[in-house]
Design a protein around this motif. Sequence first.
Motif, PDB file in Angstrom:
ATOM      1  N   ARG A 269      18.108   4.834  16.332  1.00  0.00           N
ATOM      2  CA  ARG A 269      17.613   5.012  17.691  1.00  0.00           C
ATOM      3  C   ARG A 269      17.638   6.466  18.167  1.00  0.00           C
ATOM      4  O   ARG A 269      17.205   6.755  19.279  1.00  0.00           O
ATOM      5  CB  ARG A 269      18.422   4.132  18.663  1.00  0.00           C
ATOM      6  N   VAL A 270      18.153   7.355  17.364  1.00  0.00           N
ATOM      7  CA  VAL A 270      18.264   8.763  17.743  1.00  0.00           C
ATOM      8  C   VAL A 270      17.345   9.609  16.873  1.00  0.00           C
ATOM      9  O   VAL A 270      17.369   9.512  15.638  1.00  0.00           O
ATOM     10  CB  VAL A 270      19.717   9.261  17.605  1.00  0.00           C
ATOM     11  N   ALA A 271      16.527  10.427  17.524  1.00  0.00           N
ATOM     12  CA  ALA A 271      15.670  11.388  16.823  1.00  0.00           C
ATOM     13  C   ALA A 271      16.088  12.792  17.230  1.00  0.00           C
ATOM     14  O   ALA A 271      16.390  13.040  18.402  1.00  0.00           O
ATOM     15  CB  ALA A 271      14.199  11.152  17.175  1.00  0.00           C
ATOM     16  N   PHE A 272      16.115  13.696  16.267  1.00  0.00           N
ATOM     17  CA  PHE A 272      16.474  15.089  16.550  1.00  0.00           C
ATOM     18  C   PHE A 272      15.379  16.001  16.017  1.00  0.00           C
ATOM     19  O   PHE A 272      14.916  15.845  14.882  1.00  0.00           O
ATOM     20  CB  PHE A 272      17.809  15.453  15.898  1.00  0.00           C
ATOM     21  N   HIS A 273      14.957  16.954  16.853  1.00  0.00           N
ATOM     22  CA  HIS A 273      13.933  17.920  16.447  1.00  0.00           C
ATOM     23  C   HIS A 273      14.418  19.327  16.772  1.00  0.00           C
ATOM     24  O   HIS A 273      14.851  19.592  17.897  1.00  0.00           O
ATOM     25  CB  HIS A 273      12.614  17.666  17.172  1.00  0.00           C
ATOM     26  N   GLU A 274      14.330  20.187  15.796  1.00  0.00           N
ATOM     27  CA  GLU A 274      14.594  21.609  15.987  1.00  0.00           C
ATOM     28  C   GLU A 274      13.278  22.329  15.746  1.00  0.00           C
ATOM     29  O   GLU A 274      12.836  22.483  14.610  1.00  0.00           O
ATOM     30  CB  GLU A 274      15.678  22.086  15.020  1.00  0.00           C
TER      31      GLU A 274
END
Length: 312
Positions: A269-274
């Motif tokens: 359920r968690v998305a991370f974008h750098e």
Amino acid sequence: MRATTLRRALAGLALALAAGAAPAADAPVQLPGARQFDITSQATGQRYRIFVSEPDAPPPAAGYPMLVVLDGNAAFPVAAFLARSVASRRERTGHPPVLVVGVGYPGEADFDVSARRRDYTVGVSAPGEEGQEGGAERFLDFVERELRPRLAARYRLDASRQALFGHSFGGLLVLHAALTRPASFSTYVASSPSIWWNGRRVLDGLDRALALPPAAVPRLQISVGALEDEPPPGRLPPQTLAMLAQRPMVSEARALAARLQAQPAWHERVAFHEFAGENHGWVWLPALSRGMQFFLDQPEAPAAAGRDKDPS
């Protein structure tokens, strides 16, 4: 034709041509399907300007999904454009039309610095500063108990598909809401959240969030610009660099996302974008675009999955 009549006809023609050649009067720019109204909150005692972009298509059976964007004076026009783009391609993508709501402030400024510092921050950083900072709880009460009912009375909304977006201090507020009020929205989009604020006070709610049962865990996107902690050399004065060193953005966001993704209930359920090449001032644009997609990719709620669908 007599000479007098001819002169009058020619004069009338000249006036008509001159009027046609004259530049049109300036007019205010309007966004398609958009409206605004002001509301004074009982929870905060403050006045807010609310922007709404209503789809030109009827609501789905479950109602419109709703995206609420903070710093509405700046973010609303961008979010409204994204929603119109989604609506124009819905026959190919299957995504429903989205109702976009911007929560902003009266005035012409894109960002009301003092107001957002008051409304979006968590806790009070020093004695006597209440009312100037640390108003996150009161502001969220306004959104949940005053604004949302008013919108629901006017528009048919899908209560199971609602998202909150914010950047910087707004991202801090979104993160705080995700950890402490996970049922308020189905999706939270936190762009460059100021986790460093007030001794990382926002993380006080983390343990409780990690203990949530899987069914109660919301969807959360955390994003940050790759240049926020280490800007290109020579562009910023030493004092600004020293301040940035005390307010890490990338490392804090990355660490929080990793901790959440390590938990089975949160992992999917968690998305991370750098975002490469992006700094703090601009990164909210790709964060909002990606966040819209993240929101619309939300699976249907079990109760809605069995509903009859429009064959078109």
